[in-house]
Design a protein around this motif. Structure first.
Motif, PDB file in Angstrom:
ATOM      1  N   GLU A 111     -10.214  -3.998 -42.758  1.00  0.00           N
ATOM      2  CA  GLU A 111     -11.544  -4.495 -43.667  1.00  0.00           C
ATOM      3  C   GLU A 111     -12.178  -5.355 -42.575  1.00  0.00           C
ATOM      4  O   GLU A 111     -13.464  -5.347 -43.029  1.00  0.00           O
ATOM      5  CB  GLU A 111     -10.798  -5.038 -44.952  1.00  0.00           C
ATOM      6  N   GLU A 112     -11.681  -6.192 -41.985  1.00  0.00           N
ATOM      7  CA  GLU A 112     -12.432  -7.191 -41.124  1.00  0.00           C
ATOM      8  C   GLU A 112     -13.313  -6.333 -40.227  1.00  0.00           C
ATOM      9  O   GLU A 112     -14.391  -6.814 -39.850  1.00  0.00           O
ATOM     10  CB  GLU A 112     -11.455  -8.112 -40.312  1.00  0.00           C
ATOM     11  N   ALA A 113     -12.614  -5.455 -39.773  1.00  0.00           N
ATOM     12  CA  ALA A 113     -13.423  -4.563 -38.720  1.00  0.00           C
ATOM     13  C   ALA A 113     -14.550  -3.853 -39.021  1.00  0.00           C
ATOM     14  O   ALA A 113     -15.624  -3.839 -38.451  1.00  0.00           O
ATOM     15  CB  ALA A 113     -12.393  -3.544 -37.887  1.00  0.00           C
ATOM     16  N   LYS A 114     -14.494  -3.354 -40.529  1.00  0.00           N
ATOM     17  CA  LYS A 114     -15.737  -2.710 -40.946  1.00  0.00           C
ATOM     18  C   LYS A 114     -16.650  -3.773 -41.212  1.00  0.00           C
ATOM     19  O   LYS A 114     -17.687  -3.271 -41.209  1.00  0.00           O
ATOM     20  CB  LYS A 114     -14.932  -1.978 -42.430  1.00  0.00           C
ATOM     21  N   ARG A 115     -16.294  -4.703 -41.590  1.00  0.00           N
ATOM     22  CA  ARG A 115     -17.532  -5.797 -42.018  1.00  0.00           C
ATOM     23  C   ARG A 115     -18.317  -6.176 -40.749  1.00  0.00           C
ATOM     24  O   ARG A 115     -19.367  -6.415 -40.820  1.00  0.00           O
ATOM     25  CB  ARG A 115     -16.861  -7.263 -42.537  1.00  0.00           C
ATOM     26  N   LEU A 156     -16.346  -2.374 -31.038  1.00  0.00           N
ATOM     27  CA  LEU A 156     -14.744  -2.602 -30.452  1.00  0.00           C
ATOM     28  C   LEU A 156     -14.433  -4.060 -29.986  1.00  0.00           C
ATOM     29  O   LEU A 156     -13.397  -4.329 -30.260  1.00  0.00           O
ATOM     30  CB  LEU A 156     -14.828  -1.640 -29.030  1.00  0.00           C
ATOM     31  N   LYS A 157     -15.553  -4.840 -29.214  1.00  0.00           N
ATOM     32  CA  LYS A 157     -14.844  -6.171 -29.125  1.00  0.00           C
ATOM     33  C   LYS A 157     -14.494  -7.057 -30.300  1.00  0.00           C
ATOM     34  O   LYS A 157     -13.571  -7.716 -30.354  1.00  0.00           O
ATOM     35  CB  LYS A 157     -16.119  -6.835 -28.117  1.00  0.00           C
ATOM     36  N   ASP A 158     -15.438  -6.734 -31.274  1.00  0.00           N
ATOM     37  CA  ASP A 158     -15.182  -7.478 -32.489  1.00  0.00           C
ATOM     38  C   ASP A 158     -13.716  -6.794 -33.253  1.00  0.00           C
ATOM     39  O   ASP A 158     -12.927  -7.659 -33.720  1.00  0.00           O
ATOM     40  CB  ASP A 158     -15.978  -7.207 -33.617  1.00  0.00           C
ATOM     41  N   ILE A 159     -13.375  -5.721 -33.181  1.00  0.00           N
ATOM     42  CA  ILE A 159     -12.173  -5.114 -33.480  1.00  0.00           C
ATOM     43  C   ILE A 159     -10.803  -5.594 -32.705  1.00  0.00           C
ATOM     44  O   ILE A 159      -9.854  -6.569 -33.076  1.00  0.00           O
ATOM     45  CB  ILE A 159     -11.794  -3.807 -33.383  1.00  0.00           C
TER      46      ILE A 159
END
Length: 806
Positions: free
Chosen positions: A781-785, A790-793
């Motif tokens: 859910e955080e990655a979808k936001r 990629l780096k944010d994931i």
């Protein structure tokens, strides 16, 4: 509409906790017929699964059953279908039972967990600890790490045998001898001209040039099949103390025949036939009259010798190279410039055609210069203060050893823990050793302690979460594949990692140059690139394949991942894109315009190039082949594991292999032959989910070349056309790989979930279980936001709750 397991548990939890029979009745009515004593699809006997949910013995299987029922995959469409209320009740019942066992399973874990460092991590750690370069993959050094689905850092796989102990001891001796040599190691610079390398000084050849009034200098001509030494052992003084980082500079150019390959130079070790063990790979784009100076650095275990070798596979080079080898390799063949070969060598074999074009690719070397071993100030500073002064007291010795052990063991160390090492130091002194030698025995003990070779998490009392020191190590080995740096140690000592400082530290680590280790290591393990070249392609079937093409394919994947990560692109780029990272050799193979510079470049793709994303890269297509033919089932399994995070069960033992096409039968595709498996009831359930994933790429052969017809060696008639069409397990159809990739984009949440699971397995050093589902869901859910970037994931994984748990 299917309800999520969490929502169902909320609505039905009060009812299902007390009910013992509803899920059994559902399983009996809808599941046991296909997964019971009369029929065993996918090797699953639901009637034999453990009902002791607290033990978690079959927890992963129960979780998969819940997932498949909730997704509508169980029971299959041709079976009687349960109502939505029945589905809701059974999912809630099973999900609640799985949750009930979670606390019990956590309490049952051992108080302390040990995770041995992989070879790569050991190499990085001794470098960051002492500024010493050591290659554990050299023959006779550390044992190779066992793999789990490509990952080489899973703790349960990394056992410790007696042979490991012996090799670790030897490795630590080598590391300390390089960190603290008996005599200072001085760097040397060696310059060798082409005349020295090729003509043993070239005095006689120079006289020949002078006689004809030739002013151009001698050059070394390196052609296919001709090996020329790039480094000889006696150029530098011998001894292990000379092992280290070396810088090389060489002036070089090349000649490429019309329609031939870009000349490529490999510098590496002789391995029998040619220099197959390449240390440096260079595409030579500079023309003869405008040579370029190339500089690179490479770690060398001394003494050693290296060779130059030109690597090409075009037919002209393969035919002519061997024919010219003896004559062109002799000392009587003098070379300065392509325009003067006829004058100087009237009886020698032709290098050029009537139009002055080269008849094969070759490289022209003017000179090479080696400098080393070289050390940076930062590397030297790493070990400053490790050795105490010669007149230090035992108390001072203990303080120095404590500071070293604190960094090496990655946690605070009590002096009591160091008593055995101090005792060994004192015994060495009593035996007549000087202080430095005696102290290195104590350092040797620290480096051979399990506190160094293992990541240790936990203590005498069971606890759920990591402390700050353990979290610092988990983060550093996740992002840097090595020990924490001083800033991370300081944050752990101040107890700030479990507070707001964690995000600042993670952001700093993501920007540090050491993040390159993650960029290099994670995609290699996630995508199972160790399988590239495992089955070398048959040279008769695929003459265009060579070791440089193979290395270029691997490099494409690594550089592509680097670009997606550094630019923080969406993970959609892994599925499809209008660009890739290719060097000259790979561009030739893909039929793309040649790049203007050597090395991987960002290259634009058109629809007619049939590339884009990971799935149509040569490395990915080749790693699932057997050297003679493509294997769509293996390709499907790879996609299932890497893209969807699901490993299909192994095939039954009695499945017949795919036989070669009979000579007197019409030529048939592999697709036609594997249809037989779908007629077998025990195979059909898996193959309907696997085969379409691999068949979508049937327009690519065993080495990843685009094709429209499948080459069938035996049989009657023409080679049959390939058919890349198919249906996804949910019934959506596709015509080819491009449409298939578009369907994958529609399933990006599944891909995101799988990628996060791979990242967590890499970071946690363990296989994920059903108990991790909620934590993984939170990261998703955080990655979808953050728009799937990629780096944010990776950042979300590093900051997640699961990374803080033991």
């Amino acid at each position: 509409m299917r309800l999520s397991c969490m929502m169902l548990a909320f609505f039905y939890g009060a009812t299902v906790v007390s009910a013992a029979e509803p899920y059994e009745a559902f399983l009996q009515a809808h599941c046991i017929r296909c997964h019971g004593p009369e029929m065993v699809e996918r090797n699953l006997r639901i009637d034999q699964l453990s009902r002791d949910f607290k033990s978690g013995v079959d927890g992963h299987l129960w979780a998969e059953i819940v997932e498949r029922i909730n997704a509508g995959e169980m029971p299959p469409e041709d079976e009687p279908q349960p109502s939505e209320n029945e589905i809701a009740a059974v999912i809630a019942q099973l999900d609640t039972r799985i949750r009930e066992g979670r606390a019990a399973r956590m309490a049952a874990r051992s108080p302390v967990a040990h995770y041995r460092l992989s070879r790569q991590e050991y190499q990085n750690t001794v470098y960051d600890l002492l500024g010493v370069r050591y290659d554990p993959a050299q023959p006779g050094e550390l044992n190779a790490d066992p793999l789990w689905h490509g990952f080489e850092r899973i703790g349960s796989q990394l056992s410790l045998s007696p042979s490991h102990v012996e090799r670790y001891y030897r490795a630590s001796e080598i590391v300390l001898s390089r960190a603290f040599p008996e005599q200072p190691v001085e760097s040397q610079t060696i310059h060798k001209s082409a005349a020295e390398i090729r003509y043993d000084g070239g005095k006689r050849q120079q006289e020949y040039l002078d006689r004809f009034g030739i002013k151009r200098p001698l050059r070394a001509l390196i052609f296919p099949g001709r090996e020329l030494q790039a480094l000889r052992p006696h150029w530098f003084s011998t001894g292990a103390s000379k092992s280290g980082l070396y810088r090389a500079r060489l002036q070089i150019s090349g000649v490429r025949p019309p329609g031939g390959q870009t000349p490529h130079l490999r510098i590496g070790k002789r391995t029998g036939e040619g220099t197959n063990e390449g240390l440096i790979e260079l595409d030579i784009l500079a023309p003869e009259d405008k040579p370029e100076i190339i500089e690179f650095e490479v770690f060398l275990e001394m003494p050693t010798s290296l060779d130059f070798n030109v690597v090409v596979t075009d037919i002209i080079s393969r035919d002519k190279g061997a024919h010219h080898r003896n004559i062109l390799g002799g000392s009587d063949y003098v070379f300065t410039h392509t325009s003067e070969t006829t004058l100087l060598n009237p009886t020698g074999p032709k290098l050029f055609d009537e139009d002055g074009n080269g008849i094969f690719s070759f490289v022209l070397l003017d000179w090479i210069e080696w400098e080393g071993p070289i050390e940076s100030e930062a590397e030297q500073a790493t070990r400053t203060g490790v050795l105490p002064s010669a007149d230090a007291s035992v108390e001072v010795i203990t303080q120095h050893l404590n500071q070293f052990a604190k960094r090496a063991w990655r946690r605070p160390v009590s002096n009591d823990e160091l008593l055995p090492y101090i005792k060994a130091y004192e015994e060495e002194l009593a035996a007549g050793e000087d202080m430095a030698s005696a102290y290195q025995i104590a350092l040797l003990g620290v480096l051979n302690s399990r506190n160094f070779t293992y990541l240790v998490e936990g203590d005498t009392q069971s606890r759920e979460r990591l402390n700050d020191w353990e979290l610092a190590s988990r983060l550093s080995y996740f992002l840097w594949s090595s020990m924490p740096d001083q800033a991370l140690f300081d944050a752990a000592a101040a107890g700030k990692l479990t507070d707001g400082e964690l995000a600042n530290q993670v952001d700093r680590m993501l920007s540090d140059p050491k993040i390159d280790r993650f960029v290099n290591d994670f995609p290699r393990q996630w995508l199972q690139l160790h399988r590239v070249g495992m089955f070398p392609p048959d040279g008769n079937l695929y003459p265009e394949y060579d070791v440089w093409l193979e290395a270029s394919m691997r490099e494409e994947v690594k550089q592509y991942f680097r670009e997606v990560f550094s630019s923080n692109l969406s993970i959609d780029s892994f599925i499809t894109s209008d660009w890739t990272m290719a060097n000259s050799r790979l561009c030739e193979f893909y039929g793309l315009p040649a790049p203007k510079a050597s090395g991987p470049q960002k290259v634009a793709l058109r629809p007619e190039d049939h590339r884009g994303g990971l799935l149509t890269m040569g490395a990915i297509l080749g790693l699932t082949s057997d050297g003679t033919r493509h294997r769509p089932v293996h390709r499907g399994v790879w996609i299932s594991e890497a893209i969807f995070g699901k490993t299909p069960p192994p095939p039954p033992a009695n499945v017949d292999p795919i036989e070669p096409n009979p000579p007197d039968s019409p030529k048939a595709t592999i697709r036609h032959k594997i249809k037989a498996h779908t007629q077998n009831a025990s195979c059909a359930a898996c193959h309907r989910n696997i085969d379409p994933l691999g068949l979508a790429f049937d327009q690519f052969d065993a080495i990843g070349q685009w094709r429209t017809h499948e080459r069938v060696e035996k049989g009657t008639g023409d080679d049959p056309p390939v058919d890349p069409s198919g249906e996804m397990p949910d019934g959506r159809g596709f015509a080819d790989a491009e449409q298939f990739k578009q369907l994958l984009l529609e399933d990006r949440d599944q891909f995101l979930h799988a990628l996060i699971e791979h990242l967590c397995s890499y970071g946690l050093r363990r296989v994920l279980t059903v108990d991790d589902r909620e934590d993984i869901g939170a990261i998703v859910e955080e990655a979808k936001r953050h728009n799937y970037q990629l780096k944010d994931i990776v950042r979300a994984v590093a900051l997640s709750d699961i990374m803080k748990k033991r």
